[in-house]
Design a protein around this motif. Structure first.
Motif, short mmCIF file in Angstrom:
data_model
loop_
_atom_site.label_atom_id
_atom_site.label_comp_id
_atom_site.label_asym_id
_atom_site.label_seq_id
_atom_site.Cartn_x
_atom_site.Cartn_y
_atom_site.Cartn_z
N GLU A 1 -5.97 -1.96 9.55
CA GLU A 1 -4.94 -1.42 10.43
C GLU A 1 -3.64 -1.21 9.64
N ALA A 2 -3.33 -2.15 8.75
CA ALA A 2 -2.10 -2.04 7.95
C ALA A 2 -2.17 -0.83 7.02
N ILE A 3 -3.30 -0.62 6.39
CA ILE A 3 -3.44 0.53 5.48
C ILE A 3 -3.32 1.83 6.25
N ALA A 4 -3.93 1.88 7.44
CA ALA A 4 -3.83 3.08 8.27
C ALA A 4 -2.38 3.37 8.65
N ALA A 5 -1.63 2.31 8.97
CA ALA A 5 -0.22 2.49 9.33
C ALA A 5 0.58 3.01 8.13
N ILE A 6 0.27 2.52 6.95
CA ILE A 6 0.95 3.00 5.74
C ILE A 6 0.60 4.46 5.49
N ALA A 7 -0.67 4.81 5.68
CA ALA A 7 -1.09 6.21 5.51
C ALA A 7 -0.37 7.11 6.50
N LYS B 1 -11.93 2.47 -10.41
CA LYS B 1 -11.39 2.88 -9.11
C LYS B 1 -10.67 1.75 -8.39
N SER B 2 -10.08 0.83 -9.13
CA SER B 2 -9.41 -0.33 -8.53
C SER B 2 -7.93 -0.34 -8.88
N VAL B 3 -7.11 -0.83 -7.95
CA VAL B 3 -5.66 -0.96 -8.15
C VAL B 3 -5.22 -2.32 -7.63
N PHE B 4 -4.41 -3.01 -8.39
CA PHE B 4 -3.88 -4.31 -8.00
C PHE B 4 -2.69 -4.11 -7.06
N THR B 5 -2.79 -4.66 -5.85
CA THR B 5 -1.72 -4.55 -4.86
C THR B 5 -1.58 -5.87 -4.11
N ARG C 1 11.36 -7.59 -1.48
CA ARG C 1 10.54 -6.40 -1.65
C ARG C 1 9.58 -6.23 -0.47
N ASP C 2 9.28 -5.00 -0.15
CA ASP C 2 8.34 -4.70 0.93
C ASP C 2 6.97 -4.41 0.31
N PRO C 3 5.96 -5.24 0.57
CA PRO C 3 4.64 -5.01 -0.04
C PRO C 3 4.03 -3.68 0.34
N ARG C 4 4.47 -3.10 1.44
CA ARG C 4 3.93 -1.80 1.84
C ARG C 4 4.27 -0.70 0.84
N ASP C 5 5.37 -0.86 0.11
CA ASP C 5 5.75 0.15 -0.88
C ASP C 5 4.71 0.22 -2.00
N ALA C 6 4.26 -0.95 -2.48
CA ALA C 6 3.27 -0.98 -3.56
C ALA C 6 1.93 -0.43 -3.08
N ILE C 7 1.58 -0.73 -1.84
CA ILE C 7 0.31 -0.24 -1.29
C ILE C 7 0.37 1.27 -1.09
N ALA C 8 1.50 1.77 -0.61
CA ALA C 8 1.67 3.21 -0.43
C ALA C 8 1.52 3.94 -1.77
N ALA C 9 2.12 3.38 -2.82
CA ALA C 9 2.02 4.01 -4.14
C ALA C 9 0.58 4.02 -4.63
N ALA C 10 -0.18 2.98 -4.28
CA ALA C 10 -1.57 2.88 -4.73
C ALA C 10 -2.48 3.87 -4.01
N ILE C 11 -2.24 4.11 -2.72
CA ILE C 11 -3.15 4.97 -1.96
C ILE C 11 -2.71 6.43 -1.94
#
Length: 336
Positions: free
Chosen positions: A18-24, A131-135, A318-328
């Motif tokens: 759900e969190a990833i979908a919200a970031i997308a 195909k992996s990213v550290f987040t 820092r907002d962890p969503r920023d790093a995840i957004a950059a990764a996806i």
């Protein structure tokens, strides 16, 4: 973009997708569909993994046999998001059936990279796997929606400070003895008496009923102000505890720890006596490298150590969503 979330019954996994979908959704226009996997059909355990690897090309049939899922071309997603082994297998079959992309949160071993398009991993040891990213671990907590916590830097600041305690329970790598639960109860009682902490406590589906009852007794004694019982309140019921000035969480839950960190609060992680080293404990150690987090053993922590540790922590702005957004973001561009 049409996104399909594959969810299982574990709250941590559900929160991640759900969190990833919200970031997308903050990156592009999306429409979200969901499929909940309640149980496996016909096969279970390691057998389902072997079945998937052996018959992965028979995608539609396997979806029906293993999960009872039938999808038509009209339901074709552009992106599938999953978290957890069962949802990975279902998501990979769906993505390959329709020629779409699969994003998985959490490292999984034993699967060929052809079965997914992006894997978010929470240990730097796996950051350079294909195909992996550290987040950070994805979570749904929005720090901008929370009140600013009281700054805790002196003993005097602890008087009447609110502390949220998020209780988990037995998991694959963690086993809680009766002494661990008694230790938690005594820690809450002692810190209330010695430092005037105001405790609010939430249980989870893994918290034993008898342990929940011990904390219910603390409410009756006036030691804790609020008990949120998962069994009656349900998923998401602990959200209000992230408004506390600081958060304590049992170490079995990486998801709850990630949520506490995302809330920009000091976080004390409480470890039971019996812990088996694993990837889960490795990922928890990565979180503990933050200046906002400290890990204390339940068996030996006393009120003074808890208090001084709490005062030493510095929340991360820092907002962890920023790093995840950059990764996806690169993946989203390929399907938008």
């Amino acid at each position: 973009m049409r996104i399909l979330l594959i969810r299982d019954k574990r709250a941590g996994h559900r929160n991640q997708v759900e969190a990833i979908a919200a970031i997308a959704a903050n990156e592009t226009d999306v429409a979200i569909d969901r499929i909940d996997i309640r149980r496996w059909r016909v096969v279970g355990g390691n057998l389902r993994h072997r079945v998937f690897r052996t018959f992965a090309d028979d995608r539609g049939r396997l979806l029906n046999i293993l999960f009872g899922i039938r999808l038509t071309a009209a339901e074709r997603p552009d992106l599938v998001i999953a978290s957890g082994r069962a949802t990975f297998i279902a998501g990979s079959l769906i993505a390959r059936q329709f020629g779409t992309k699969l994003l998985h949160s959490g490292f999984l071993s034993g699967f060929d990279p052809e079965y997914f398009d992006l894997m978010l991993v929470q240990s730097p040891r796996f950051a350079h796997e294909p195909k992996s990213v550290f987040t950070p671990l994805p979570c749904a907590v929005d720090p901008e929606q929370l009140p600013r916590p009281r700054e805790l830097s002196r003993i005097e600041d602890l008087r009447s400070a609110s502390i949220g305690l998020l209780l988990g329970g037995n998991a694959s790598e963690y086993r809680f003895a009766a002494s661990d639960w008694r230790g938690l109860v005594e820690l809450v009682r002692a810190t209330k008496q010695d430092f005037g902490l105001r405790w609010r406590v939430s249980t989870s589906r893994r918290t034993p009923r008898w342990a929940s009852q011990q904390f219910r007794s603390l409410v009756q004694e006036g030691v804790i102000e609020q008990l949120v019982d998962y069994r009656s309140a349900g998923p998401g019921s602990a959200a209000d505890l992230f408004k506390s000035d600081a958060i304590a969480v049992t170490e079995d839950s990486r998801s709850m720890t990630a949520e506490a960190m995302a809330a920009r609060r000091p976080v004390v992680v409480l470890r039971p006596q019996r812990v088996r080293p694993s990837r889960a404990t490795e990922e928890m150690a990565v979180m503990a490298c933050s200046r906002a987090v400290a890990v204390l053993p339940i068996g030996s922590v006393e009120a003074e150590l808890f208090a001084t540790t709490l005062l030493s922590l510095k929340p991360d702005d820092r907002d962890p969503r920023d790093a995840i957004a950059a990764a996806i973001r690169p993946l989203l561009r390929t399907v938008a």
